[in-house]
Design a protein around this motif. Structure first.
Motif, PDB file in Angstrom:
ATOM      1  N   MET A 108       0.737  -1.250  -0.050  1.00 57.42           N
ATOM      2  CA  MET A 108       0.070  -0.049   0.054  1.00 57.42           C
ATOM      3  C   MET A 108       1.044   1.092   0.128  1.00 57.42           C
ATOM      4  N   LYS A 109       2.133   1.356   0.567  1.00 58.44           N
ATOM      5  CA  LYS A 109       2.903   2.482   0.391  1.00 58.44           C
ATOM      6  C   LYS A 109       3.455   2.680  -0.850  1.00 58.44           C
ATOM      7  N   ASP A 110       3.717   1.537  -1.556  1.00 66.96           N
ATOM      8  CA  ASP A 110       4.167   1.711  -2.826  1.00 66.96           C
ATOM      9  C   ASP A 110       3.040   2.200  -3.824  1.00 66.96           C
ATOM     10  N   MET A 111       1.759   1.624  -3.529  1.00 61.26           N
ATOM     11  CA  MET A 111       0.570   2.091  -4.455  1.00 61.26           C
ATOM     12  C   MET A 111       0.444   3.456  -4.310  1.00 61.26           C
ATOM     13  N   ASN A 112       0.391   4.056  -3.109  1.00 62.86           N
ATOM     14  CA  ASN A 112       0.140   5.554  -2.961  1.00 62.86           C
ATOM     15  C   ASN A 112       0.895   6.508  -3.898  1.00 62.86           C
ATOM     16  N   VAL A 113       2.036   5.951  -3.602  1.00 66.08           N
ATOM     17  CA  VAL A 113       3.017   6.791  -4.422  1.00 66.08           C
ATOM     18  C   VAL A 113       2.974   6.420  -6.082  1.00 66.08           C
ATOM     19  N   GLU A 114       2.835   5.494  -6.487  1.00 67.96           N
ATOM     20  CA  GLU A 114       2.533   5.223  -7.834  1.00 67.96           C
ATOM     21  C   GLU A 114       1.286   5.490  -8.371  1.00 67.96           C
ATOM     22  N   LEU A 115       0.151   5.462  -7.617  1.00 68.95           N
ATOM     23  CA  LEU A 115      -1.020   5.895  -8.330  1.00 68.95           C
ATOM     24  C   LEU A 115      -1.097   7.455  -8.524  1.00 68.95           C
ATOM     25  N   GLU A 116      -0.543   8.206  -7.444  1.00 66.77           N
ATOM     26  CA  GLU A 116      -0.611   9.508  -7.372  1.00 66.77           C
ATOM     27  C   GLU A 116       0.266  10.175  -8.434  1.00 66.77           C
ATOM     28  N   PHE A 117       1.427   9.525  -8.739  1.00 68.05           N
ATOM     29  CA  PHE A 117       2.461   9.873  -9.937  1.00 68.05           C
ATOM     30  C   PHE A 117       1.585   9.683 -11.276  1.00 68.05           C
ATOM     31  N   GLN A 118       0.864   8.379 -11.511  1.00 68.17           N
ATOM     32  CA  GLN A 118       0.347   8.207 -12.650  1.00 68.17           C
ATOM     33  C   GLN A 118      -0.977   9.311 -12.955  1.00 68.17           C
ATOM     34  N   ILE A 119      -1.569   9.418 -11.782  1.00 68.03           N
ATOM     35  CA  ILE A 119      -2.834  10.490 -12.091  1.00 68.03           C
ATOM     36  C   ILE A 119      -2.437  11.920 -12.473  1.00 68.03           C
ATOM     37  N   ARG A 120      -1.350  12.175 -11.715  1.00 69.48           N
ATOM     38  CA  ARG A 120      -1.019  13.562 -12.205  1.00 69.48           C
ATOM     39  C   ARG A 120      -0.293  13.800 -13.315  1.00 69.48           C
ATOM     40  N   HIS A 121       0.315  12.245 -14.143  1.00 71.12           N
ATOM     41  CA  HIS A 121       1.134  12.599 -15.193  1.00 71.12           C
ATOM     42  C   HIS A 121       0.046  12.290 -16.460  1.00 71.12           C
ATOM     43  N   HIS A 122      -1.142  11.550 -16.159  1.00 70.73           N
ATOM     44  CA  HIS A 122      -2.141  11.124 -17.368  1.00 70.73           C
ATOM     45  C   HIS A 122      -3.277  12.090 -17.234  1.00 70.73           C
ATOM     46  N   LEU A 123      -3.774  12.400 -15.850  1.00 70.45           N
ATOM     47  CA  LEU A 123      -5.204  13.053 -15.798  1.00 70.45           C
ATOM     48  C   LEU A 123      -4.727  14.715 -15.179  1.00 70.45           C
ATOM     49  N   THR A 124      -3.886  15.023 -15.617  1.00 66.93           N
ATOM     50  CA  THR A 124      -3.658  16.362 -15.145  1.00 66.93           C
ATOM     51  C   THR A 124      -4.696  17.509 -15.415  1.00 66.93           C
ATOM     52  N   ASP A 125      -5.315  17.457 -16.718  1.00 69.35           N
ATOM     53  CA  ASP A 125      -6.311  18.289 -17.130  1.00 69.35           C
ATOM     54  C   ASP A 125      -7.707  17.947 -16.109  1.00 69.35           C
ATOM     55  N   TRP A 126      -7.845  16.856 -15.438  1.00 67.50           N
ATOM     56  CA  TRP A 126      -8.933  16.580 -14.462  1.00 67.50           C
ATOM     57  C   TRP A 126      -8.758  16.987 -13.146  1.00 67.50           C
ATOM     58  N   LEU A 127      -7.651  17.280 -12.714  1.00 66.80           N
ATOM     59  CA  LEU A 127      -7.231  17.784 -11.452  1.00 66.80           C
ATOM     60  C   LEU A 127      -7.678  18.934 -11.085  1.00 66.80           C
ATOM     61  N   VAL A 128      -8.177  19.318  -9.945  1.00 70.26           N
ATOM     62  CA  VAL A 128      -8.462  20.917  -9.610  1.00 70.26           C
ATOM     63  C   VAL A 128      -8.147  21.106  -8.313  1.00 70.26           C
ATOM     64  N   ASP A 129      -7.953  22.391  -7.801  1.00 66.56           N
ATOM     65  CA  ASP A 129      -7.347  22.541  -6.345  1.00 66.56           C
ATOM     66  C   ASP A 129      -8.709  22.433  -5.501  1.00 66.56           C
ATOM     67  N   THR A 130      -8.550  23.099  -4.278  1.00 64.68           N
ATOM     68  CA  THR A 130      -9.651  22.984  -3.362  1.00 64.68           C
ATOM     69  C   THR A 130     -10.790  23.972  -3.940  1.00 64.68           C
ATOM     70  N   ALA A 131     -10.580  25.230  -4.645  1.00 69.86           N
ATOM     71  CA  ALA A 131     -11.326  26.065  -4.967  1.00 69.86           C
ATOM     72  C   ALA A 131     -11.879  25.806  -6.278  1.00 69.86           C
ATOM     73  N   GLY A 132     -11.694  24.455  -6.705  1.00 69.70           N
ATOM     74  CA  GLY A 132     -12.236  23.914  -8.049  1.00 69.70           C
ATOM     75  C   GLY A 132     -11.523  24.220  -9.425  1.00 69.70           C
ATOM     76  N   THR A 133     -10.376  25.188  -9.215  1.00 71.30           N
ATOM     77  CA  THR A 133      -9.811  25.422 -10.263  1.00 71.30           C
ATOM     78  C   THR A 133      -8.715  24.500 -10.775  1.00 71.30           C
ATOM     79  N   SER A 134      -8.730  24.247 -12.233  1.00 70.69           N
ATOM     80  CA  SER A 134      -7.804  23.619 -12.835  1.00 70.69           C
ATOM     81  C   SER A 134      -6.248  23.986 -12.812  1.00 70.69           C
ATOM     82  N   PRO A 135      -5.149  23.280 -12.388  1.00 72.46           N
ATOM     83  CA  PRO A 135      -4.031  23.953 -12.603  1.00 72.46           C
ATOM     84  C   PRO A 135      -3.570  24.320 -13.919  1.00 72.46           C
ATOM     85  N   SER A 136      -4.035  23.887 -14.770  1.00 74.69           N
ATOM     86  CA  SER A 136      -3.877  24.237 -16.265  1.00 74.69           C
ATOM     87  C   SER A 136      -4.870  25.336 -16.875  1.00 74.69           C
ATOM     88  N   ALA A 137      -5.549  25.861 -16.154  1.00 73.28           N
ATOM     89  CA  ALA A 137      -6.275  26.869 -16.791  1.00 73.28           C
ATOM     90  C   ALA A 137      -5.491  28.201 -16.964  1.00 73.28           C
TER      91      ALA A 137
END
Length: 289
Positions: free
Chosen positions: A167-196
């Protein structure tokens, strides 16, 4: 016939021995207490979707020889808890599905535990079309010890240890893959996309808003203007001028200096009363002059 003394003492010995039986049964102590596996202390990944669902396809026994069901916290339950603690829907439309493809622990020969976790995250647009994908894979081997060679490799403590490591390995690996492949779908706490990209609304030409915007836009240009460097004064010569010894007009108003010409060619005249040599015409100095 009176019973023998030995027979009379037997019930008393049994009564004395009975209270000791529970103590013997508890000599190994209580079973170890394993802390629940939680991940709410890690950064939360906010996705720009309205819902996040979990699909568990890695329940214990799904893989032949899987013994993950004996673990204090089976690996698939730990993965479900991770998705609940770390994935949050922060949008108003669309959806995501977190799928557990595999969460198994196999007991290999020689007292070795082999664990494997495979998960993926699908993101769908508001119209239901597939819009994003990320996957993570983790494998771990838990080596045997001297006590494990007696058949204790699959003890609850060892199963808990390998699950925690995966689970320690999975937490690191999953976060890396999401930030790498789903960057456009990530938003901050205010609901703003980092790439906006931030935009500024311009007013109608001639309106007070447009004038204010123009004034603000012109401010940096004014602030950035650099004054011209002052013109250095003309250098004053250290020696007096041959033509103007006492000074003269300013350098920029002075006329060009006249050219100095040599005397016109001619003959020198000897003053009267001076004798000359008849041969050379030079003064005669024989008389002492």
């Amino acid at each position: 016939m009176r019973p023998s003394r030995r027979a009379a003492r037997l019930p008393m010995l049994l009564l004395l021995a009975c209270p000791l039986l529970p103590l013997a049964a508890c000599s190994d102590g209580p079973p170890p207490n394993f802390a629940p596996l939680r991940y709410d202390y890690l950064p939360v990944l906010h996705l720009n979707v309205a819902t996040i669902n979990i699909a568990d396809n890695g329940q214990p026994g799904t893989v032949p020889g899987d013994i993950s069901g004996r673990a204090p916290t089976p690996p698939d339950q730990a993965l479900r808890q991770m998705a609940t603690d770390r994935l949050m829907a922060a949008g108003t439309t669309g959806g995501a599905v977190f799928t557990i493809d595999r969460a198994s622990i196999l007991h290999q020969p020689g007292g070795t535990l082999e664990g494997q976790m495979d998960v993926h995250l699908d993101v769908s647009s508001p119209n239901g079309q597939h819009a994003g994908y990320a996957e993570a894979h983790v494998r771990r081997t838990f080596g045997s010890t001297a006590s494990d060679s007696d058949g204790n490799a699959d003890s609850p403590a060892n199963l808990y240890a390998i699950t925690s490591q995966m689970m320690k390995d999975m937490n690191v690996e999953l976060e890396f893959q999401i930030r790498h492949h789903l960057t456009d779908w990530l938003v901050d706490t205010a609901g703003t996309s980092p790439s906006a990209i931030q935009q500024q609304q311009l007013g109608v030409p001639g309106s007070p808003d447009a004038a204010a915007t123009g004034a603000v836009a012109a401010t940096p240009a004014v602030a950035a203007a650099v004054p011209a460097a002052p013109v250095a004064p003309a250098a004053v010569p250290s020696e007096p001028n041959a033509i103007f010894p006492t000074g003269g007009p300013a350098p920029e108003a002075a006329a060009p200096a006249p050219r100095v010409k040599s005397p016109q060619p001619g003959y020198l005249t000897v003053p009267s009363g001076t004798a000359t040599s008849s041969a050379t015409g030079t003064p005669d100095t024989s008389n002492g002059y």
